[in-house]
Design a protein around this motif. Structure first.
Motif, short mmCIF file in Angstrom:
data_model
loop_
_atom_site.label_atom_id
_atom_site.label_comp_id
_atom_site.label_asym_id
_atom_site.label_seq_id
_atom_site.Cartn_x
_atom_site.Cartn_y
_atom_site.Cartn_z
N LEU A 1 43.25 24.42 68.68
CA LEU A 1 41.81 24.66 68.59
C LEU A 1 41.11 23.41 68.06
O LEU A 1 40.02 23.05 68.52
CB LEU A 1 41.53 25.86 67.69
N GLY B 1 34.24 28.12 66.57
CA GLY B 1 35.25 28.92 65.88
C GLY B 1 34.61 30.00 65.02
O GLY B 1 33.58 29.76 64.38
N SER C 1 35.76 33.54 62.35
CA SER C 1 36.82 34.31 61.70
C SER C 1 36.20 35.39 60.83
O SER C 1 35.08 35.25 60.35
CB SER C 1 37.70 33.39 60.85
N GLN D 1 40.49 32.77 58.13
CA GLN D 1 40.73 31.50 58.80
C GLN D 1 41.91 30.74 58.22
O GLN D 1 42.59 29.97 58.93
CB GLN D 1 39.47 30.62 58.80
N ALA E 1 42.76 28.89 61.87
CA ALA E 1 41.47 28.39 62.36
C ALA E 1 40.80 27.49 61.33
O ALA E 1 39.82 26.80 61.63
CB ALA E 1 40.56 29.57 62.71
N PHE F 1 31.54 26.41 62.92
CA PHE F 1 32.45 27.48 62.50
C PHE F 1 31.68 28.51 61.68
O PHE F 1 30.88 28.15 60.81
CB PHE F 1 33.61 26.93 61.67
#
Length: 315
Positions: free
Chosen positions: A13, A25, A27, A31, A36, A47
């Motif tokens: 990723l 990304g 989560s 994570q 991640a 993210f």
């Protein structure tokens, strides 16, 4: 060499994020565990940690996707496949949104986290949804190849990964093709079709049984939906029976998918998985042994099946 598929996800990723600024990304506060976090540290502005709120994880991912981005939403399989199921069905699948669901910590090999965290139903849940693709790579290198392929594919998909370390089967040049399985060894007595960690177990069983004079074909079926129908038909023609192995309920998963393909071309099939039970706390190998998914138990069951289809006897 051993490596977890979640580790391969985190590394890949990050690589993909460097190559494509459309990748986002997300989560649900896991994570660090899903890996991640590698992406989060490099691209904090791309993210989103939504907290312990899986329904929001899917809803936010859907909105991001509708703006032309490619969201990778990750969490444990027990959480991401079950808690936001309605959102996955209605937002992602109904609208064919380009969201990649990455489920780590699947199956019994979650180990000491126990039955509530050992998701054994997720393949069945995801496979039944229209427009959803379902994948489970057998090692870290296939995970990397899979992620690169699905980044270019449009539409929702579910990727089933592990907490446990897997043996490396493929080299770093592995190419993943959606809807295609891999023949890892040829044989004419039976075909073992396996997915995820069970692929390495199938290869161990093959090595043992070949010393006893049996001839085993081993197939890695990492693309569960769409599944490689032609390869399954080929197995039914070239071997006397088929065994499926999965770290999942024996209902609704890989075995069921193979049986559906063979419904108009029946051959002897044995489905090996968890038999209508929840997991429990214990070390990964202890749990595999308890549920009959360790190498010794699989060898015994498969030897018995071969003798039955080959000689008409279970001896």
């Amino acid at each position: 060499m051993m490596k977890s598929t979640r580790e391969a996800f985190g590394e890949t990723l990050l690589e993909l994020g460097k190559e494509n600024d459309k990748i986002i990304g997300l989560s649900a506060d896991l994570q660090d565990s899903t890996k991640a976090i590698y992406f989060q540290k490099e691209f904090p502005d791309r993210f989103f940690n939504v907290g312990i709120s899986e329904q929001d994880l899917i809803g936010i991912s859907a909105g991001i996707s509708s703006e032309g981005f490619i969201p990778f939403a990750s969490s444990f399989a027990a959480f991401i496949a079950t808690r936001p199921y309605d959102q996955i069905r209605m937002l992602l699948c109904y609208n064919k949104l380009n969201v990649k669901l990455v489920a780590t910590h699947s199956g019994l090999t979650v180990g000491e986290d126990g039955g509530s965290a050992q998701c054994l139903e997720d393949i069945a849940l995801m496979r039944v949804l229209p427009n959803m693709k379902v994948f489970q790579p057998c090692d870290a290198n296939e995970t990397k190849a899979l992620l690169r392929t699905i980044t270019k594919d449009i539409g929702p998909c579910y990727i089933r990964l592990s907490r446990a370390d897997y043996p490396i089967i493929f080299d770093e040049n592995k190419v993943f093709t959606i809807g295609q399985g891999d023949i890892l060894s040829e044989g004419n007595d039976v075909s073992i079709i396996a997915t995820g960690f069970m692929v390495s177990k199938a290869l161990e069983v093959k090595d043992t049984l070949e010393k006893e004079g049996f001839s085993i074909r081993v197939v890695n079926m990492s693309s569960i939906k769409p599944i490689d129908k032609n390869l399954i038909f080929d197995c039914s023609k070239k071997t006397k029976g088929i065994i499926t192995i999965e770290e999942h309920q024996s209902f609704g998963g890989l075995g069921a998918a193979v049986l559906e393909v063979l419904s108009l071309n029946p051959v002897p099939v044995k489905v090996i998985g968890v038999n209508d039970a929840f997991g429990q706390s214990g070390k990964a190998e202890e749990l595999l042994s308890h549920y009959g998914l360790d190498t010794s138990s699989l060898t015994y069951a498969i030897r018995k099946f071969i003798n039955k289809v080959k000689y008409g006897s279970e001896g």
